[in-house]
Design a protein around this motif. Structure first.
Motif, PDB file in Angstrom:
ATOM      1  N   ALA A   1      -4.099  44.249 -96.107  1.00 30.20           N
ATOM      2  CA  ALA A   1      -3.227  44.039 -94.957  1.00 30.20           C
ATOM      3  C   ALA A   1      -2.663  45.368 -94.451  1.00 30.20           C
ATOM      4  CB  ALA A   1      -2.093  43.088 -95.332  1.00 30.20           C
ATOM      5  N   GLN A   2      -2.341  46.260 -95.381  1.00 34.32           N
ATOM      6  CA  GLN A   2      -1.830  47.574 -94.987  1.00 34.32           C
ATOM      7  C   GLN A   2      -2.895  48.360 -94.227  1.00 34.32           C
ATOM      8  OE1 GLN A   2      -1.032  50.188 -98.257  1.00 34.32           O
ATOM      9  NE2 GLN A   2       0.367  51.489 -97.080  1.00 34.32           N
ATOM     10  N   ARG A   3      -4.127  48.320 -94.719  1.00 33.19           N
ATOM     11  CA  ARG A   3      -5.226  49.019 -94.038  1.00 33.19           C
ATOM     12  C   ARG A   3      -5.451  48.437 -92.640  1.00 33.19           C
ATOM     13  NH1 ARG A   3      -5.268  53.660 -96.624  1.00 33.19           N
ATOM     14  NH2 ARG A   3      -6.006  53.533 -98.794  1.00 33.19           N
ATOM     15  N   ASN A   4      -5.379  47.124 -92.539  1.00 38.24           N
ATOM     16  CA  ASN A   4      -5.546  46.492 -91.229  1.00 38.24           C
ATOM     17  C   ASN A   4      -4.425  46.902 -90.283  1.00 38.24           C
ATOM     18  OD1 ASN A   4      -7.835  45.180 -92.094  1.00 38.24           O
ATOM     19  ND2 ASN A   4      -6.759  43.269 -92.620  1.00 38.24           N
ATOM     20  N   PHE A   5      -3.203  47.002 -90.823  1.00 34.60           N
ATOM     21  CA  PHE A   5      -2.079  47.440 -89.995  1.00 34.60           C
ATOM     22  C   PHE A   5      -2.321  48.864 -89.490  1.00 34.60           C
ATOM     23  CE2 PHE A   5       2.047  49.295 -89.198  1.00 34.60           C
ATOM     24  CZ  PHE A   5       2.755  48.282 -88.568  1.00 34.60           C
ATOM     25  N   GLN A   6      -2.783  49.744 -90.402  1.00 34.28           N
ATOM     26  CA  GLN A   6      -3.050  51.133 -90.016  1.00 34.28           C
ATOM     27  C   GLN A   6      -4.159  51.212 -88.971  1.00 34.28           C
ATOM     28  OE1 GLN A   6      -3.871  52.709 -93.913  1.00 34.28           O
ATOM     29  NE2 GLN A   6      -1.751  53.432 -94.211  1.00 34.28           N
ATOM     30  N   ALA A   7      -5.164  50.336 -89.122  1.00 34.88           N
ATOM     31  CA  ALA A   7      -6.266  50.345 -88.152  1.00 34.88           C
ATOM     32  C   ALA A   7      -5.779  49.931 -86.779  1.00 34.88           C
ATOM     33  CB  ALA A   7      -7.387  49.424 -88.623  1.00 34.88           C
ATOM     34  N   ASN A   8      -4.933  48.914 -86.696  1.00 32.41           N
ATOM     35  CA  ASN A   8      -4.391  48.482 -85.407  1.00 32.41           C
ATOM     36  C   ASN A   8      -3.468  49.544 -84.810  1.00 32.41           C
ATOM     37  OD1 ASN A   8      -5.072  45.491 -84.608  1.00 32.41           O
ATOM     38  ND2 ASN A   8      -4.810  45.474 -86.831  1.00 32.41           N
ATOM     39  N   ALA A   9      -2.712  50.230 -85.700  1.00 28.50           N
ATOM     40  CA  ALA A   9      -1.859  51.316 -85.213  1.00 28.50           C
ATOM     41  C   ALA A   9      -2.712  52.442 -84.637  1.00 28.50           C
ATOM     42  CB  ALA A   9      -0.986  51.833 -86.350  1.00 28.50           C
ATOM     43  N   LYS A  10      -3.837  52.729 -85.307  1.00 29.88           N
ATOM     44  CA  LYS A  10      -4.743  53.763 -84.800  1.00 29.88           C
ATOM     45  C   LYS A  10      -5.345  53.351 -83.466  1.00 29.88           C
ATOM     46  CE  LYS A  10      -6.956  57.654 -85.154  1.00 29.88           C
ATOM     47  NZ  LYS A  10      -6.210  58.944 -85.070  1.00 29.88           N
ATOM     48  N   ALA A  11      -5.708  52.087 -83.323  1.00 29.93           N
ATOM     49  CA  ALA A  11      -6.252  51.605 -82.047  1.00 29.93           C
ATOM     50  C   ALA A  11      -5.218  51.725 -80.938  1.00 29.93           C
ATOM     51  CB  ALA A  11      -6.706  50.156 -82.192  1.00 29.93           C
ATOM     52  N   LEU A  12      -3.948  51.428 -81.273  1.00 30.61           N
ATOM     53  CA  LEU A  12      -2.879  51.564 -80.289  1.00 30.61           C
ATOM     54  C   LEU A  12      -2.695  53.026 -79.899  1.00 30.61           C
ATOM     55  CD1 LEU A  12      -0.639  50.171 -78.673  1.00 30.61           C
ATOM     56  CD2 LEU A  12       0.862  50.437 -80.655  1.00 30.61           C
ATOM     57  N   ASP A  13      -2.777  53.935 -80.885  1.00 22.22           N
ATOM     58  CA  ASP A  13      -2.664  55.372 -80.601  1.00 22.22           C
ATOM     59  C   ASP A  13      -3.805  55.842 -79.717  1.00 22.22           C
ATOM     60  OD1 ASP A  13      -1.522  58.039 -81.067  1.00 22.22           O
ATOM     61  OD2 ASP A  13      -3.385  58.394 -82.173  1.00 22.22           O
ATOM     62  N   THR A  14      -5.006  55.339 -79.999  1.00 19.51           N
ATOM     63  CA  THR A  14      -6.170  55.712 -79.180  1.00 19.51           C
ATOM     64  C   THR A  14      -5.998  55.230 -77.745  1.00 19.51           C
ATOM     65  OG1 THR A  14      -7.617  55.621 -81.109  1.00 19.51           O
ATOM     66  CG2 THR A  14      -8.672  55.492 -78.944  1.00 19.51           C
ATOM     67  N   ALA A  15      -5.515  54.003 -77.564  1.00 15.81           N
ATOM     68  CA  ALA A  15      -5.291  53.477 -76.218  1.00 15.81           C
ATOM     69  C   ALA A  15      -4.259  54.310 -75.477  1.00 15.81           C
ATOM     70  CB  ALA A  15      -4.839  52.024 -76.307  1.00 15.81           C
ATOM     71  N   THR A  16      -3.265  54.807 -76.202  1.00 21.16           N
ATOM     72  CA  THR A  16      -2.242  55.651 -75.591  1.00 21.16           C
ATOM     73  C   THR A  16      -2.849  56.967 -75.110  1.00 21.16           C
ATOM     74  OG1 THR A  16      -0.547  54.711 -77.025  1.00 21.16           O
ATOM     75  CG2 THR A  16      -0.032  56.819 -76.000  1.00 21.16           C
ATOM     76  N   GLN A  17      -3.713  57.545 -75.946  1.00 25.98           N
ATOM     77  CA  GLN A  17      -4.359  58.800 -75.555  1.00 25.98           C
ATOM     78  C   GLN A  17      -5.264  58.617 -74.335  1.00 25.98           C
ATOM     79  OE1 GLN A  17      -6.290  60.754 -78.878  1.00 25.98           O
ATOM     80  NE2 GLN A  17      -4.595  60.239 -80.283  1.00 25.98           N
ATOM     81  N   VAL A  18      -5.974  57.494 -74.288  1.00 21.90           N
ATOM     82  CA  VAL A  18      -6.844  57.221 -73.139  1.00 21.90           C
ATOM     83  C   VAL A  18      -6.006  57.091 -71.870  1.00 21.90           C
ATOM     84  CG1 VAL A  18      -8.400  55.537 -72.085  1.00 21.90           C
ATOM     85  CG2 VAL A  18      -8.679  56.182 -74.499  1.00 21.90           C
ATOM     86  N   SER A  19      -4.903  56.370 -71.981  1.00 24.27           N
ATOM     87  CA  SER A  19      -4.030  56.195 -70.809  1.00 24.27           C
ATOM     88  C   SER A  19      -3.464  57.535 -70.358  1.00 24.27           C
ATOM     89  CB  SER A  19      -2.870  55.230 -71.156  1.00 24.27           C
ATOM     90  OG  SER A  19      -3.368  53.964 -71.473  1.00 24.27           O
ATOM     91  N   GLN A  20      -3.106  58.403 -71.323  1.00 19.74           N
ATOM     92  CA  GLN A  20      -2.562  59.709 -70.983  1.00 19.74           C
ATOM     93  C   GLN A  20      -3.605  60.571 -70.288  1.00 19.74           C
ATOM     94  OE1 GLN A  20       0.698  60.560 -71.496  1.00 19.74           O
ATOM     95  NE2 GLN A  20       0.180  62.312 -70.178  1.00 19.74           N
ATOM     96  N   SER A  21      -4.851  60.451 -70.779  1.00 24.21           N
ATOM     97  CA  SER A  21      -5.936  61.223 -70.155  1.00 24.21           C
ATOM     98  C   SER A  21      -6.156  60.783 -68.723  1.00 24.21           C
ATOM     99  CB  SER A  21      -7.234  61.049 -70.967  1.00 24.21           C
ATOM    100  OG  SER A  21      -7.084  61.562 -72.264  1.00 24.21           O
ATOM    101  N   ILE A  22      -6.083  59.504 -68.464  1.00 26.88           N
ATOM    102  CA  ILE A  22      -6.281  58.994 -67.102  1.00 26.88           C
ATOM    103  C   ILE A  22      -5.163  59.491 -66.197  1.00 26.88           C
ATOM    104  CG2 ILE A  22      -6.302  56.902 -65.705  1.00 26.88           C
ATOM    105  CD1 ILE A  22      -7.679  55.493 -68.056  1.00 26.88           C
ATOM    106  N   LEU A  23      -3.942  59.485 -66.734  1.00 28.25           N
ATOM    107  CA  LEU A  23      -2.798  59.932 -65.937  1.00 28.25           C
ATOM    108  C   LEU A  23      -2.877  61.426 -65.631  1.00 28.25           C
ATOM    109  CD1 LEU A  23       0.065  57.936 -67.683  1.00 28.25           C
ATOM    110  CD2 LEU A  23      -0.924  57.512 -65.421  1.00 28.25           C
ATOM    111  N   ASN A  24      -3.573  62.176 -66.480  1.00 31.00           N
ATOM    112  CA  ASN A  24      -3.672  63.632 -66.259  1.00 31.00           C
ATOM    113  C   ASN A  24      -4.818  64.042 -65.344  1.00 31.00           C
ATOM    114  OD1 ASN A  24      -1.468  64.119 -67.894  1.00 31.00           O
ATOM    115  ND2 ASN A  24      -2.706  64.373 -69.782  1.00 31.00           N
ATOM    116  N   ILE A  25      -5.626  63.075 -64.902  1.00 39.84           N
ATOM    117  CA  ILE A  25      -6.728  63.387 -63.964  1.00 39.84           C
ATOM    118  C   ILE A  25      -6.141  63.781 -62.607  1.00 39.84           C
ATOM    119  CG2 ILE A  25      -8.693  62.461 -62.713  1.00 39.84           C
ATOM    120  CD1 ILE A  25      -9.225  60.645 -65.100  1.00 39.84           C
ATOM    121  N   ARG A  26      -6.582  64.892 -62.083  1.00 39.81           N
ATOM    122  CA  ARG A  26      -6.084  65.361 -60.793  1.00 39.81           C
ATOM    123  C   ARG A  26      -7.191  65.268 -59.751  1.00 39.81           C
ATOM    124  NH1 ARG A  26      -1.878  70.242 -61.805  1.00 39.81           N
ATOM    125  NH2 ARG A  26      -1.066  69.541 -63.808  1.00 39.81           N
ATOM    126  N   ALA A  27      -6.761  64.969 -58.600  1.00 40.90           N
ATOM    127  CA  ALA A  27      -7.731  64.818 -57.511  1.00 40.90           C
ATOM    128  C   ALA A  27      -8.295  66.195 -57.144  1.00 40.90           C
ATOM    129  CB  ALA A  27      -7.055  64.184 -56.302  1.00 40.90           C
TER     130      ALA A  27
END
Length: 426
Positions: free
Chosen positions: A400-426
């Motif tokens: 259960a702890q490993r699964n929690f860490q995996a979901n936390a990592k997925a959430l961190d990855t989604a945050t990084q993707v969102s940040q990358s999109i926000l940093n795209i400049r025209a």
């Protein structure tokens, strides 16, 4: 959407870890049943959705499923410690105003100051009434009653007739009956004690003290071998032979063959026992008493009183019949342990203190007896332990702890993707 998917995974794993922690916390709780977390995936679709392109939205907790496998068996020394092997629950009723009926697997019962059989929470153990042969006299939930252990058994009867067949020695020395004192063993030759009972069944001791007053008189008519004065007491009270005006001894004379002459039965006036019970008279039958050269002895001793039996023990057989044994040899069946089962026990509501309560999911309790069809067997002198396996729970906790860490990592990855999109400049 990936944020919410990962969040659902984190929340689900938190629930799973809480359930596992609860299991581990109760590893030493008698009768505890572990739980497992049930999960289900979350997918949203409609009739126009291409099934080949469907993407899930996370996970949800469908519930915590109780596991009703048997726990370990722990031996004890108490007959009121009981374990159900197999399906079933003990039925207990609270002593409060609600009269709530609960069900438990914890069979550790004791006796309270009112002689009721209760569990650790003070709830009554419920049983079916039985007759003197142990047969159930009424069934159904309305017939259940709390088990109460009576401290006594039987109907008392005062002693009115005592018979003692004694053998007194012809070699005994002569003593002065005027010097007799029951507390001084040098003032009498021997004594005979008999346990008797008053009208309330209370025990008393009737003691006859023998004092030899004359040597044998072969020239007497008829010839004899000795004369004795017999002082009879009940407790500290000297009895009065019938026909006498005051308490005192009776006279016994033995012939040349050692046989008792004269009256064989002595009737004493009524007396009041020290307990304050009703007045009683006693008849002392000395038939068969002899005087010989042998040592003093009592060859027979009887009395017709009956004592009230005092509780000496409790037993529970494999059929669930609880019996009390008493000092007067009475063995009294008190009740038969009721056992409840449910069509869907996983639907029972946990009420704390190892109690469960019926719900619409579990269905109504079906009542029966130990070892009956569909019900578990009952064993006295042992308790059911928790069914939690520490090794299994620790492995589940790591997963259960490993699964929690995996979901936390997925959430961190989604945050990084969102940040990358926000940093795209025209």
């Amino acid at each position: 959407m990936s944020f919410f998917t990962s969040l659902s995974g984190l929340q689900a794993m938190q629930t799973d870890m809480s359930v596992i922690s609860h299991n581990l916390a109760n590893v030493s709780t008698n009768g505890f049943k572990k739980s497992r977390t049930a999960f289900a995936d979350v997918i949203s679709s409609n009739v126009s959705t291409d099934p080949r392109k469907m993407v899930g939205s996370g996970v949800s907790v469908k519930g915590t499923v109780q596991q009703f496998s048997d726990g370990s068996s722990n031996q004890t020394k108490s007959a009121l410690d009981m374990q159900i092997l197999g399906e079933g629950f003990f039925v207990v009723k609270s002593t409060g105003l609600s009269d709530q009926v609960n069900y438990t697997r914890t069979g550790a019962f004791t006796v309270d100051e009112s002689r009721n059989v209760i569990d650790a929470q003070g709830s009554y153990l419920m049983v079916y009434p039985v007759d003197n042969d142990g047969n159930v006299t009424a069934t159904g939930d309305k017939s259940l009653t709390n088990l109460q252990i009576q401290p006594t058994s039987g109907t008392p009867k005062m002693t009115n007739n005592v018979a003692t067949k004694v053998q007194i020695p012809s070699t005994a020395t002569v003593k002065d009956p005027a010097a007799f004192k029951r507390t001084d063993t040098t003032t009498y030759n021997n004594s005979v004690a008999t346990r008797i009972y008053d009208a309330n069944g209370n025990p008393m001791t009737m003691t006859s003290y023998y004092v030899r007053t004359k040597e044998g008189e072969p020239a007497a008519t008829p010839p004899n071998t000795g004369t004795w004065q017999v002082f009879t007491y009940v407790g500290d009270q000297m009895l009065t032979p019938q026909g006498q005006t005051s308490a005192g001894p009776i006279t016994q004379v033995y012939d040349t063959k050692g046989a008792l002459t004269g009256a064989q039965t002595i009737q004493f006036e009524d007396f009041i026992p020290a307990s304050g019970a009703a007045a009683q008279g006693i008849s002392l039958d000395l038939t068969g008493s002899t005087q010989t050269a042998a040592a003093a002895a009592v060859s027979a001793r009887t009395q017709d009183g009956v004592a009230v039996g005092q509780l000496v023990g409790i037993t529970v057989d494999d059929a669930g019949i609880i019996k009390a044994s008493y000092s007067n040899s009475d063995i009294v069946p008190l009740g038969k342990v009721a056992i409840a089962k449910f069509s869907a026990p996983t639907g029972l509501r946990q009420a704390g203190s190892n109690y469960w309560q019926a719900t619409g999911i579990s269905g109504k309790a079906t009542l029966g007896f130990a070892a009956a069809e569909g019900f578990g067997s009952l064993k006295s002198g042992q308790l059911e332990g928790s069914n939690v396996d520490i090794t299994e729970e620790l492995v589940n906790l790591i997963a259960a702890q490993r699964n929690f860490q995996a979901n936390a990592k997925a959430l961190d990855t989604a945050t990084q993707v969102s940040q990358s999109i926000l940093n795209i400049r025209a």
